[in-house]
Design an enzyme around this catalytic site. Structure first.
Site, PDB file in Angstrom:
ATOM      1  N   GLU A   1       0.844  -1.192   0.000  1.00  0.00           N
ATOM      2  CA  GLU A   1       0.000   0.000   0.000  1.00  0.00           C
ATOM      3  C   GLU A   1       0.877   1.239   0.000  1.00  0.00           C
ATOM      4  OE1 GLU A   1      -3.781  -0.412   2.478  1.00  0.00           O
ATOM      5  OE2 GLU A   1      -2.292  -1.491   3.642  1.00  0.00           O
TER       6      GLU A   1
ATOM      7  N   HIS B   1      -5.517 -11.652   5.483  1.00  0.00           N
ATOM      8  CA  HIS B   1      -5.495 -11.565   4.016  1.00  0.00           C
ATOM      9  C   HIS B   1      -4.378 -12.419   3.395  1.00  0.00           C
ATOM     10  CE1 HIS B   1      -8.349  -8.487   4.699  1.00  0.00           C
ATOM     11  NE2 HIS B   1      -7.536  -7.468   4.820  1.00  0.00           N
TER      12      HIS B   1
END
Ligand code: BG6
Length: 488
Positions: free
Chosen positions: A215, A239
């Protein structure tokens, strides 16, 4: 024409929070826009803030304009979507408010209820208790639980125990929104609807696998949550381990919830424990310092609003993971996630072994090896790296990337993961949600690492915002004679 046959009442707890405004309500709006939810579907937003309905609608409208692509928002759709929305201001810990407030909105006894808990997981037990004692969990009622559930193995067990007192396992939908991403489902299709890859899908042909969720964003306005969570609890425990399961699992006997979950649990149980000395050797944690992204200066994590100026919370984790079973013994999985990295990217790279003997003149044989790349975002799709001859004289070869995503698929709007998962929860399809044993097995495996960090007093290594994490992360692969994908 709606492709949903189910009228519903979706009760969203934590409706004024970041996740609801950024992801959940925009996804419901898109489902409405595409007529993928029943015209009689109602959304009851529950939060503590003292808004009138009109005030809440203003907040939602602003959030939709901010978070949706411009071409998805229009006044007419907004006006019709807003008709579905009610706002219930209540204190979720106060049992009386379920009677005096919430019941007032649930006036269709035969309509299935979906209670979506987008609050801290400490609240799940108490909400379920009050829903249960007010007879709201009867019939076709489902409870969707956001991640992370618990902050370690023990607290996850406690949250599960509390929720289990009031709900059956079939009613509980534990969400991991990465499972709703289109490419993740495409990975299942590619693996199990085609025979050509399955023969190669093992330690004999695959050198290693990399899974990255990178990110560019920092902690944003979520320091309150993130300070206690860090990248390990926020991203790795859920995740990344879920993506690993999807890549590594055996073919399920059927494409239903139980068969898929059974196979995922087998992978989690086969993860080689990382304890003691192995932790330092196989796990890297980092924290971003000031840096620069796209030419703009970025602050250090410790300077972000709400963050302790001496914080040791990790904003980056990478690790080498091994799976002790016949299919994967000797083939490492390298997992990596971080905030303030150079790109927003989520990729699974399957790196095949080099040819046993090369007859071509190659400078970098490893970089010529075949790769299958699943890109989850941005630009979803699947690519295959093969080698082809350079045009012209001689016989030298070069790598070439073939796009395996069909042309028409590239033109369609890719629905957000939450659209898929919300509509599955409404329709009562649990396939892409986690079972309790899956959740707890993942925590059990991560727990020794978290405990060791807590007790050792060791600290994350710093990295500047805008680079691919601390140097130790590069070394983690270099030690094995490998490179992370974007360093090629
Ligand atoms: C969430 C994490 O689960 O996933 C966030 O809590 C993170 O910290 C987000 O930013 C990333 O999701 P996506 O779909 O934007 O990659």
């Amino acid at each position: 024409m709606s492709d949903s046959t189910t009228a519903f009442e979706l009760i969203l707890f934590g409706a004024a929070g970041d996740l609801s405004l950024r992801k959940l309500i925009p996804s419901l709006y898109c489902l409405h826009l595409d007529q993928r939810i029943h015209p009689e579907g109602r959304i009851i937003a529950v939060a503590r803030r003292n808004y009138e309905r009109e005030d809440f609608l203003k907040v939602v409208k602003k959030a939709l304009i901010k978070h949706l692509n411009v071409d998805l928002f229009d006044e007419e759709t907004w006006n019709s979507f807003a008709k579905r929305l009610s706002y219930a201001q209540m204190d979720i810990t106060d049992p009386a408010s379920y009677d005096t407030t919430l019941k007032h909105y649930l006036n269709r006894p035969d309509t299935p209820k979906v209670f979506y808990l987008a609050t801290h997981s400490d609240m799940y037990g108490v909400i379920c208790q009050h829903l249960y004692s007010h007879q709201m969990l009867r019939g076709e009622a489902r409870v969707v639980l956001e991640k992370p559930i618990g902050m370690d193995y023990q607290s996850a067990v406690e949250v599960c125990k509390e929720v289990d007192k009031y709900c059956n396992e079939e009613q509980i939908y534990r969400i991991d929104h990465y499972l709703g991403k289109e490419t993740v489902q495409n990975l299942l299709a590619l693996r199990f609807a085609n025979s050509i890859f399955e023969h190669q899908w093992n330690q004999r042909y695959i050198d290693h696998i990399q899974i990255t969720i990178a990110e560019t964003l920092g902690v944003e306005q979520r320091a309150g949550f993130y300070e206690a969570a860090g990248a390990m609890r926020d991203m790795m425990q859920n995740h990344l381990l879920q993506l690993l399961c999807m890549v590594a699992m055996e073919p399920p006997a059927q494409l239903n919830a139980e068969s898929i979950r059974d196979e995922k649990v087998k992978v989690l149980k086969a993860l080689k424990p990382i304890t003691g000395e192995l932790i330092n050797a196989n796990v890297v944690r980092g924290q971003y310092q000031e840096g620069s992204l796209n030419g703009q200066p970025t602050p250090a994590y410790r300077e972000e609003p709400g963050v302790n100026p001496h914080s040791d919370t990790e904003t980056f984790v990478s690790m080498k993971v091994e799976i002790d079973n016949w299919r994967w013994a000797g083939t490492p999985f390298y997992l990596r996630t971080g905030k303030r990295l150079p790109d927003r990217a989520c990729e699974i790279v399957i790196q095949f072994k080099e040819v046993p003997h090369s007859v071509f003149e190659l400078q970098h044989p490893a970089s010529m090896a075949n790769k299958l790349i699943f890109r989850l975002q941005p630009d979803d799709g699947i690519k295959l790296q093969l080698c082809e001859k350079r045009v012209g004289k001689g016989m030298s070869v070069k790598p070439v990337l073939l796009n395996l995503t069909a042309e028409h698929a590239r033109k369609d709007r890719v629905p957000d993961a939450y659209e898929r998962l919300l509509s599955d929860a409404i329709e009562g399809n649990p396939t892409l949600f986690l079972r309790e044993d899956e959740l707890l097995t993942a925590w059990q495996w991560i727990d020794p690492i978290l405990k060791a960090w807590e007790h050792s007093g060791s600290r994350p290594e710093f990295y500047h915002g805008g680079i691919w994490g601390p140097a130790a992360s590069t070394l983690l692969l270099a030690r094995d004679g490998r490179l992370w994908q974007e360093n090629h």
